[in-house]
Design a protein around this motif. Structure first.
Motif: not given
Length: 160
Positions: A75-76, A99-104, A129-140, A145-150
């Protein structure tokens, strides 16, 4: 007989008890969410179980220490800067329990295509591959959906 020694012994006793009382108060937790009743609620216990499951499964995906990793509530969502040098190949592995899905995905999006991960406790990996400085992972989290992701990022070993 004077009362001075009696007052002095009471003061000494009080001064020795104050640090113990303060220590006990600090150990008990000060936040509203840190109360013993709150930490034993079924929702909190379930969240802890899901977090432990996601982390345990993720830990089986590699014996090496991750370059970057995280554990978050679905949820966060999460958007974390990876802090990795440009170029080299990497692998992200995500485990969602609940429960549900996350998009990475990544920011910038050209880093790698977004991928859906089911919250069934099965690890999903993707190379990038990291193509730019400051690349971030984005998980939504997906709708409902509910639960925890690692998640963890490892360096891809070059085969010789």
């Amino acid at each position: 007989m004077t009362t001075e020694p009696r007052h002095l012994s009471l003061l000494t006793c009080a001064l020795t008890l104050v640090p113990a009382l303060l220590l006990t108060a600090c150990d008990a937790g000060g936040g509203a969410g840190d109360t013993p009743a709150a930490s034993k609620s079924p929702a909190v216990q379930r969240e802890k179980q899901l977090a432990a499951t996601a982390q345990r499964v993720l830990d089986t995906t590699s014996a090496d220490a991750p370059l970057v990793s995280g554990l978050d509530r679905v949820s966060d969502s999460a958007q974390n800067e990876l802090g990795l040098p440009r170029g080299g190949g990497y692998r992200v592995t995500v485990v969602c329990a609940g429960r549900g899905t996350v998009e990475v995905g990544f920011v910038p999006a050209r880093t790698a295509p977004a991928q859906r991960v089911s919250c069934d406790g099965v690890p999903v990996s993707a190379r990038f591959a990291v193509k730019a400085a400051g690349t971030r992972i984005d998980v939504r989290g997906g709708a409902g959906a509910s639960g925890m992701f690692a998640w963890r990022v490892d360096k891809v070993r070059q085969s010789s």
